[in-house]
Design an enzyme around this catalytic site. Structure first.
Site, PDB file in Angstrom:
ATOM      1  N   GLU A 115       0.662  -1.129   0.038  1.00  0.00           N
ATOM      2  CA  GLU A 115      -0.058  -0.044   0.072  1.00  0.00           C
ATOM      3  C   GLU A 115       0.675   1.269  -0.021  1.00  0.00           C
ATOM      4  O   GLU A 115       0.285   2.300  -0.462  1.00  0.00           O
ATOM      5  CB  GLU A 115      -0.996  -0.026   1.115  1.00  0.00           C
ATOM      6  CG  GLU A 115      -2.101   0.982   1.167  1.00  0.00           C
ATOM      7  CD  GLU A 115      -3.199   1.018   0.315  1.00  0.00           C
ATOM      8  OE1 GLU A 115      -3.815   2.041  -0.370  1.00  0.00           O
ATOM      9  OE2 GLU A 115      -3.222  -0.186  -0.290  1.00  0.00           O
ATOM     10  N   ARG A 152      20.331   7.032 -21.770  1.00  0.00           N
ATOM     11  CA  ARG A 152      20.558   7.400 -23.097  1.00  0.00           C
ATOM     12  C   ARG A 152      21.344   8.856 -23.354  1.00  0.00           C
ATOM     13  O   ARG A 152      21.900   8.848 -24.350  1.00  0.00           O
ATOM     14  CB  ARG A 152      19.255   7.491 -23.988  1.00  0.00           C
ATOM     15  CG  ARG A 152      18.279   6.326 -24.177  1.00  0.00           C
ATOM     16  CD  ARG A 152      16.831   6.446 -24.336  1.00  0.00           C
ATOM     17  NE  ARG A 152      17.217   6.786 -25.976  1.00  0.00           N
ATOM     18  CZ  ARG A 152      17.118   7.813 -26.810  1.00  0.00           C
ATOM     19  NH1 ARG A 152      16.877   8.891 -26.154  1.00  0.00           N
ATOM     20  NH2 ARG A 152      17.324   7.907 -27.904  1.00  0.00           N
ATOM     21  N   ASP A 167      15.555  13.951 -30.416  1.00  0.00           N
ATOM     22  CA  ASP A 167      14.283  12.954 -29.964  1.00  0.00           C
ATOM     23  C   ASP A 167      13.228  13.904 -29.904  1.00  0.00           C
ATOM     24  O   ASP A 167      13.315  15.009 -29.626  1.00  0.00           O
ATOM     25  CB  ASP A 167      14.787  12.664 -28.621  1.00  0.00           C
ATOM     26  CG  ASP A 167      15.765  11.337 -28.714  1.00  0.00           C
ATOM     27  OD1 ASP A 167      15.580  10.592 -29.644  1.00  0.00           O
ATOM     28  OD2 ASP A 167      16.124  11.093 -27.525  1.00  0.00           O
TER      29      ASP A 167
END
Length: 254
Positions: A115, A152, A167
């Site tokens: 939880e 990356r 990108d």
């Protein structure tokens, strides 16, 4: 960069030994380690969770396993580190955050389950991140996504250093459409501008199509994005074109 992950399910991180991250590990561009913090449980049944004080649904991660795992990690690797808690209430992870984390020498990810966390665990943490407005069964998948996006940006990881620079989101826009050979396939042709060798026209077309795709799919990104005069003119042209597009004919239902 060194990346450590505290997780109850270390085998889930096997995919990170593949593809680009796997090659980065082989070339010693980064170090990666997963600590099973169940090893630091204090009873014979290896419990790492317990019921919350005051009652309530679900179980919480206990503080002792996380604190003691961090103690050993800090002893083995002293020095500054970013300690990241994966939590739905955290800062939304995005392209900017990935570039920010890539500047660090040492990242530690704490993957939750059940939880939630005993609140005292947060005192170990420098950052809390979420990957979106939804809840998963644990922090492993978000951690893997964040690691992949961050790695990356490490120097030498991508074969072509320009790949990250082009990108989507790098300049605040979605990426433009791209094509490869053949020039014509099943009646679909590569735009002529991309085949004429005029790099100025190609750059203009790409910017215009980035603006178009962003306007169509993520107009919220354009709200506060600073655009130079060229981009402003192209965006205005895109808006005109989008407004004047002919709607498809209504289907004949008679």
């Amino acid at each position: 960069m060194r990346i450590d992950v505290l997780s109850l399910f270390p085998d889930m991180f096997a995919p990170l030994s593949q593809s680009i991250i796997g090659k980065a590990l082989e070339r010693d561009l980064m170090q990666f380690n997963v600590v099973d913090f169940r090893q630091y449980s204090h009873d014979k049944h290896n419990h790492v969770d317990d019921t919350p004080y005051g009652g309530g649904a679900g179980m919480l991660l206990k503080p002792e396993p996380i604190f003691e795992a961090m103690d050993d990690l800090t002893a083995a690797h002293p020095g500054p580190k970013r300690v990241i808690l994966l939590d739905p209430a955290g800062r939304k992870f995005d392209h900017v955050a990935a570039k920010e984390l890539a500047q660090e020498d040492h990242l530690v990810f704490i993957c939750g389950h059940y939880e939630g966390y005993d609140e005292r665990i947060r005192t170990l943490v420098t950052d809390e991140f979420s990957i979106g407005d939804f809840v998963l069964t644990g922090g492993e998948l978000p951690a893997m996504m964040m690691i992949d996006a961050t790695v990356r940006f490490l120097p030498g990881v991508l074969g072509n250093e320009e790949s990250a620079a082009t990108d989507s989101f790098e300049d605040g826009l979605l990426n433009y459409p791209e094509y490869t050979r053949p020039a014509s396939y099943r009646g679909m042709d590569v735009p002529a501008v991309l085949q004429n060798g005029n790099h100025q026209l190609i750059a203009e077309w790409r910017l215009k199509e980035s603006l178009r795709r962003t306007l169509q799919r993520r107009p919220d990104l354009l709200a506060d994005l600073p655009l130079d005069s060229t981009a402003q003119k192209l965006l205005a042209a895109v808006r005109r074109e989008e407004r004047t597009q002919v709607a498809p004919d209504e289907p004949d239902i008679n």
